[in-house]
Design a protein around this motif. Structure first.
Motif, PDB file in Angstrom:
ATOM      1  N   HIS A  48     -60.641 -44.966   7.398  1.00  0.00           N
ATOM      2  CA  HIS A  48     -59.326 -44.718   7.946  1.00  0.00           C
ATOM      3  C   HIS A  48     -59.374 -44.884   9.382  1.00  0.00           C
ATOM      4  O   HIS A  48     -60.126 -44.665  10.080  1.00  0.00           O
ATOM      5  N   ALA A  49     -58.451 -45.693  10.159  1.00  0.00           N
ATOM      6  CA  ALA A  49     -58.312 -45.870  11.580  1.00  0.00           C
ATOM      7  C   ALA A  49     -57.894 -44.477  12.344  1.00  0.00           C
ATOM      8  O   ALA A  49     -57.757 -44.581  13.559  1.00  0.00           O
ATOM      9  N   ASP A  50     -57.124 -43.806  11.476  1.00  0.00           N
ATOM     10  CA  ASP A  50     -56.627 -42.617  11.848  1.00  0.00           C
ATOM     11  C   ASP A  50     -56.780 -41.495  11.319  1.00  0.00           C
ATOM     12  O   ASP A  50     -56.641 -41.330   9.980  1.00  0.00           O
ATOM     13  N   PHE A  51     -57.516 -40.563  11.964  1.00  0.00           N
ATOM     14  CA  PHE A  51     -58.022 -39.226  11.108  1.00  0.00           C
ATOM     15  C   PHE A  51     -58.555 -38.138  12.062  1.00  0.00           C
ATOM     16  O   PHE A  51     -58.525 -38.501  13.458  1.00  0.00           O
ATOM     17  N   LEU A  52     -58.866 -36.985  11.617  1.00  0.00           N
ATOM     18  CA  LEU A  52     -59.152 -35.994  12.368  1.00  0.00           C
ATOM     19  C   LEU A  52     -60.342 -35.549  12.055  1.00  0.00           C
ATOM     20  O   LEU A  52     -60.603 -35.342  10.941  1.00  0.00           O
ATOM     21  N   PHE A  53     -61.359 -35.471  13.032  1.00  0.00           N
ATOM     22  CA  PHE A  53     -62.643 -34.970  12.635  1.00  0.00           C
ATOM     23  C   PHE A  53     -62.785 -33.587  13.316  1.00  0.00           C
ATOM     24  O   PHE A  53     -62.241 -33.249  14.321  1.00  0.00           O
ATOM     25  N   GLY A  59     -68.341 -22.547  17.855  1.00  0.00           N
ATOM     26  CA  GLY A  59     -66.864 -22.605  17.872  1.00  0.00           C
ATOM     27  C   GLY A  59     -66.370 -23.625  16.875  1.00  0.00           C
ATOM     28  O   GLY A  59     -67.216 -23.970  16.174  1.00  0.00           O
ATOM     29  N   VAL A  60     -65.344 -24.284  17.074  1.00  0.00           N
ATOM     30  CA  VAL A  60     -64.906 -25.337  16.033  1.00  0.00           C
ATOM     31  C   VAL A  60     -64.221 -26.310  16.921  1.00  0.00           C
ATOM     32  O   VAL A  60     -63.482 -26.199  17.877  1.00  0.00           O
ATOM     33  N   GLY A  61     -64.962 -27.662  16.981  1.00  0.00           N
ATOM     34  CA  GLY A  61     -64.409 -28.713  17.726  1.00  0.00           C
ATOM     35  C   GLY A  61     -63.722 -29.741  16.949  1.00  0.00           C
ATOM     36  O   GLY A  61     -63.923 -29.962  15.627  1.00  0.00           O
ATOM     37  N   GLY A  62     -63.041 -30.342  17.838  1.00  0.00           N
ATOM     38  CA  GLY A  62     -62.299 -31.436  16.911  1.00  0.00           C
ATOM     39  C   GLY A  62     -62.206 -32.815  17.710  1.00  0.00           C
ATOM     40  O   GLY A  62     -62.362 -32.882  18.930  1.00  0.00           O
ATOM     41  N   GLY A  63     -61.867 -33.927  17.128  1.00  0.00           N
ATOM     42  CA  GLY A  63     -61.838 -35.288  17.734  1.00  0.00           C
ATOM     43  C   GLY A  63     -60.684 -36.008  17.010  1.00  0.00           C
ATOM     44  O   GLY A  63     -60.652 -35.897  15.483  1.00  0.00           O
ATOM     45  N   LEU A  64     -59.695 -36.755  17.584  1.00  0.00           N
ATOM     46  CA  LEU A  64     -58.672 -37.267  17.135  1.00  0.00           C
ATOM     47  C   LEU A  64     -58.714 -38.614  17.194  1.00  0.00           C
ATOM     48  O   LEU A  64     -58.815 -38.955  18.306  1.00  0.00           O
ATOM     49  N   LEU A  65     -58.691 -39.716  16.198  1.00  0.00           N
ATOM     50  CA  LEU A  65     -58.904 -40.955  16.196  1.00  0.00           C
ATOM     51  C   LEU A  65     -57.518 -41.546  15.819  1.00  0.00           C
ATOM     52  O   LEU A  65     -57.009 -41.149  14.917  1.00  0.00           O
ATOM     53  N   ILE A  66     -56.998 -42.247  16.783  1.00  0.00           N
ATOM     54  CA  ILE A  66     -55.813 -42.819  16.468  1.00  0.00           C
ATOM     55  C   ILE A  66     -55.809 -44.459  16.628  1.00  0.00           C
ATOM     56  O   ILE A  66     -56.411 -44.741  17.770  1.00  0.00           O
ATOM     57  N   GLY A  67     -55.638 -45.006  15.642  1.00  0.00           N
ATOM     58  CA  GLY A  67     -55.857 -46.628  15.730  1.00  0.00           C
ATOM     59  C   GLY A  67     -57.281 -46.898  16.198  1.00  0.00           C
ATOM     60  O   GLY A  67     -57.445 -47.780  16.915  1.00  0.00           O
ATOM     61  N   SER A 179     -51.339 -30.217  12.625  1.00  0.00           N
ATOM     62  CA  SER A 179     -51.919 -31.564  13.179  1.00  0.00           C
ATOM     63  C   SER A 179     -51.508 -32.741  12.704  1.00  0.00           C
ATOM     64  O   SER A 179     -51.058 -33.756  13.085  1.00  0.00           O
ATOM     65  N   ALA A 180     -51.846 -32.795  11.326  1.00  0.00           N
ATOM     66  CA  ALA A 180     -51.237 -33.892  10.393  1.00  0.00           C
ATOM     67  C   ALA A 180     -49.764 -34.295  10.679  1.00  0.00           C
ATOM     68  O   ALA A 180     -49.543 -35.168  10.836  1.00  0.00           O
ATOM     69  N   ARG A 181     -49.046 -33.169  10.694  1.00  0.00           N
ATOM     70  CA  ARG A 181     -47.391 -33.506  10.944  1.00  0.00           C
ATOM     71  C   ARG A 181     -47.415 -33.818  12.295  1.00  0.00           C
ATOM     72  O   ARG A 181     -46.661 -34.806  12.617  1.00  0.00           O
ATOM     73  N   LEU A 182     -48.012 -33.478  13.100  1.00  0.00           N
ATOM     74  CA  LEU A 182     -47.839 -33.973  14.568  1.00  0.00           C
ATOM     75  C   LEU A 182     -48.304 -35.344  14.704  1.00  0.00           C
ATOM     76  O   LEU A 182     -47.630 -36.044  15.780  1.00  0.00           O
ATOM     77  N   PHE A 183     -49.394 -35.660  14.568  1.00  0.00           N
ATOM     78  CA  PHE A 183     -50.002 -37.075  14.822  1.00  0.00           C
ATOM     79  C   PHE A 183     -49.884 -37.755  13.771  1.00  0.00           C
ATOM     80  O   PHE A 183     -50.374 -39.014  13.815  1.00  0.00           O
ATOM     81  N   ASN A 184     -49.139 -37.545  12.470  1.00  0.00           N
ATOM     82  CA  ASN A 184     -48.960 -38.644  11.484  1.00  0.00           C
ATOM     83  C   ASN A 184     -50.670 -38.993  10.722  1.00  0.00           C
ATOM     84  O   ASN A 184     -50.698 -40.021  10.594  1.00  0.00           O
TER      85      ASN A 184
END
Ligand SMILES: [Zn+2]
Length: 257
Positions: A48-53, A59-67, A179-184
């Motif tokens: 996937h080119a768009d995903f949430l890691f 703590g809880v970390g996140g990374g947002l990949l768009i395109g 998050s999925a709703r917000l960033f598709n």
């Protein structure tokens, strides 16, 4: 560094050029989860080119990949899933907020709820220890001992452990759904203790997503990272290689007339 709550850092000045002189490509500073998210892109080039890691650590970390690009926002703080509110009346969080995902699904929160004894100092600001400064290392080896204890309890169907991890997975689903709703976003990669405890976390996450964002993130699009602790390092190194390939002239000596 503006803030690294789990390291106890607040407006710290790091003179990296002095610490690491003579590096031809200069220095880049990465958020650990962002770097780990980039590593997932590197090891799944046709995924996937768009995903949430999402990585479960202290703590809880996140990374947002768009395109296939990391989206960090104007101040570099985008993708901080750990500080998305999942319990409006919840406990204080290290970020100064309240009821963040991290207060339910971070390691300390899960250990406390599961009744797992902790051989390490509590982390600043987490749940019952708001405001206490410790600067504990997230890679403290005693943490892995506690994780082993937790896993053993889960395998033995210990009710408190199952409830703690189930609640963490449910709350993770609330944050991922929003998050999925917000960033598709339709795909999620889990790292850290979320990957280690995937057998229990994924079903709870799925149930939660089915309630809060049905059909948005399908079960087959939830995957577990296989990179472990090396993900952040691989992602950071890969990013530098990528910048070099995009602009190789940066390391060439100036042309002589
Ligand atoms: Zn927070």
């Amino acid at each position: 560094v503006i803030a690294a709550p789990n390291l106890g850092w607040n407006n710290e000045t790091l003179d990296l050029p002095a610490l690491l002189p003579e590096l031809p490509l200069g220095i880049r500073l990465f958020n650990e989860a962002n770097a780990a998210a980039l590593a997932e892109l590197q090891v799944r080039p046709h995924g996937h080119a768009d995903f949430l890691f999402v990585s479960g650590e202290v703590g809880v970390g996140g990374g947002l990949l768009i395109g296939s690009e990391l989206f960090t926002g104007p101040s570099g703080h985008a993708g901080e899933l750990g500080h998305v509110v999942v319990q409006p009346d919840g406990t204080a969080c290290s970020c100064g907020g309240r009821g963040c995902l991290e207060t339910v699904a971070g390691q300390d929160a899960i250990f406390a709820a599961a009744g797992i004894s902790r051989a390490f100092p509590a982390v600043a600001g987490n749940a019952e220890n708001a405001g206490q400064e410790t600067g504990v290392s997230p890679s403290d080896p005693s943490r892995s001992e506690s994780l082993d204890q937790l896993k053993s309890a889960l395998l033995a169907n210990d009710a408190a452990a199952l409830a703690a991890v189930g609640q963490a997975g449910l709350s993770l689903g609330v944050a991922v759904a929003s998050s999925a709703r917000l960033f598709n976003i339709s795909a999620v990669v889990l790292g850290g203790h979320f990957a280690l405890l995937g057998k229990w976390i994924v079903p709870a996450l799925n149930n939660s997503l089915a309630i809060y964002a049905p059909g948005v993130v399908r079960e087959e699009n939830i995957s577990l990272s296989g990179l472990g602790q090396t993900g952040a390092l691989r992602g950071a190194a890969g990013s530098v290689v990528r910048s070099l390939l995009e602009a190789p002239h940066r390391i060439l000596p100036p042309a002589t007339p």
